[in-house]
Design an enzyme around this catalytic site. Structure first.
Site, PDB file in Angstrom:
ATOM      1  CD  GLU A 147       3.486  -8.343   0.646  1.00  0.00           C
ATOM      2  OE1 GLU A 147       3.421  -8.256  -0.577  1.00  0.00           O
ATOM      3  OE2 GLU A 147       3.485  -7.360   1.424  1.00  0.00           O
ATOM      4  CG  HIS A 149       7.699  -8.543  -0.653  1.00  0.00           C
ATOM      5  ND1 HIS A 149       8.949  -8.209  -1.111  1.00  0.00           N
ATOM      6  CD2 HIS A 149       6.825  -7.759  -1.352  1.00  0.00           C
ATOM      7  CE1 HIS A 149       8.855  -7.271  -2.038  1.00  0.00           C
ATOM      8  NE2 HIS A 149       7.571  -6.981  -2.209  1.00  0.00           N
ATOM      9  CG  ASP A 179       4.678 -10.130  -3.397  1.00  0.00           C
ATOM     10  OD1 ASP A 179       5.504 -10.315  -4.312  1.00  0.00           O
ATOM     11  OD2 ASP A 179       4.022  -9.092  -3.279  1.00  0.00           O
ATOM     12  CG  HIS A 268      -0.060  -9.130  -2.033  1.00  0.00           C
ATOM     13  ND1 HIS A 268       0.702  -8.517  -1.057  1.00  0.00           N
ATOM     14  CD2 HIS A 268      -1.342  -8.806  -1.748  1.00  0.00           C
ATOM     15  CE1 HIS A 268      -0.093  -7.862  -0.220  1.00  0.00           C
ATOM     16  NE2 HIS A 268      -1.340  -8.031  -0.629  1.00  0.00           N
ATOM     17  CD  GLU A 304       1.453  -6.025  -4.209  1.00  0.00           C
ATOM     18  OE1 GLU A 304       1.243  -5.467  -3.127  1.00  0.00           O
ATOM     19  OE2 GLU A 304       2.160  -7.048  -4.318  1.00  0.00           O
TER      20      GLU A 304
END
Length: 339
Positions: A147, A149, A179, A268, A304
């Site tokens: 991910e 992120h 993300d 995400h 999410e």
């Protein structure tokens, strides 16, 4: 179900969005799945293995069969299984690469057993671990990706290291999971209000927000914030609490995702709150989603909701419904087709 945008990627939910409902025991595992289907928040369904499955990564034949039955019953599609690296699970030492390979393998086997085509891993493990697992991934036809992120972005050193290793491995199963918290223009007003509810000093809050906007990485921001508050003799606990903001969301443009678009295996759709017009209050989905649509991404975006970390007495299912309605509106407008 009519939850897929007119073109391009598909919508879905991660059970992570319903953490409060789960932890407060208002919904069991099967109840969450049933509610996702009832409110038409699929068709994709993402799970976090260690959060949702008792005894994970050990998945019994009965549990796997029951899960597949639930997917068929509710017309949902397993989209992604999120797994853990846990490199520091033993105090005082880190896993070796061999140990990490052995730790990841049963989690991938669990994904295969349950019918997940994609696995989200973590940058905490060296990319060598994932490369060594390629034969297992190929055996099951499973895509995998860490991910990306906040505060990372596609050009951050950890991501670049994986991109370079991927180029050598040259496998279509190796990818990334963007993300959208990496594309924030501001911090959510609800998050800032929560800081004030904690009675953190307003001057420190404003100073932290000023540093957050600077075009630097999170490590630099934490150091800069510490440097600026040092003369103020601030409570270290307050400084630590405010420094968290540098990691949960970070400024970034939608265009940056083009660098890795061919390797995006899952998305995400991070969100927190909405303005009066139904737009995400801190992340410009109107710029982001067209980039993924035009880039040819046809996988799943899991809604999410991370507002559960500090927002209580909010129906997470309603929040996810707003997020998916926003996505459909944006894609419909972009493509000129009805939502």
């Amino acid at each position: 179900m009519t939850t897929t945008p007119a073109k391009g990627f598909q919508l879905g939910s991660t059970l992570y969005s319903f953490t409060n409902e789960w932890h407060e025991r208002r919904y069991g595992f099967e109840d969450l799945i049933a509610e996702v289907a009832k409110r038409k928040l699929g068709p994709g369904l993402e799970l976090i293995g260690f959060s949702s499955i008792r005894g994970f990564p050990n998945v019994s034949d009965d549990f796997a069969a029951r899960f597949k039955d639930l997917m068929a019953k509710y017309e949902l599609t397993p989209s992604c299984l999120s797994i853990n690296a846990d490199m520091a699970i033993r105090r005082g030492t880190m896993m070796s690469v061999d140990e990490a390979v052995a730790y990841h393998a049963p989690q991938i086997e669990a994904a295969a057993k349950m019918g997940f085509p994609t696995v989200r891993c973590q940058f905490a493990a060296p990319v060598e671990v994932i490369i060594r697992l390629l034969p297992l991934l190929e055996k099951h036809g499973i895509q995998i990706g860490p991910e990306v992120h906040a505060p990372l972005n596609p050009s951050s050193p950890p991501v670049m290291a994986w991109r370079e290793a991927y180029a050598k491995a040259n496998s279509p199963l190796l990818g990334f999971v963007p993300d959208f918290g990496c594309c924030a223009s501001r911090l959510p007003a609800t998050y800032i209000a929560n800081l004030r509810r904690q009675q953190l000093p307003e001057d420190l809050i404003q100073l932290a927000l000023e540093v957050w906007q600077l075009p630097k990485d999170a490590g630099w921001k934490r150091q800069e914030f510490a440097r600026r508050v040092e003369p103020l003799n601030a409570d270290p606990a307050d400084v630590s609490a405010l420094a968290v903001m540098f990691n949960i969301l970070s400024p970034g443009s939608a265009e940056m995702w083009k660098e890795i678009m061919p390797q995006v295996v899952h998305v995400h759709g991070k969100f927190y709150d909405f303005d009066d017009e139904g737009n995400e209050a801190s992340i410009d989905y109107g710029s982001i989603l067209p980039v993924f649509h035009d880039g040819g991404f046809t996988g799943f975006m899991s809604s999410e909701w991370e507002g559960h970390l500090y927002m209580r007495n909010i129906d997470a299912f309603d929040m996810v419904a707003k997020h998916q309605a926003l996505a459909r509106r944006i894609i419909a407008k972009h493509t000129g087709q009805a939502a």
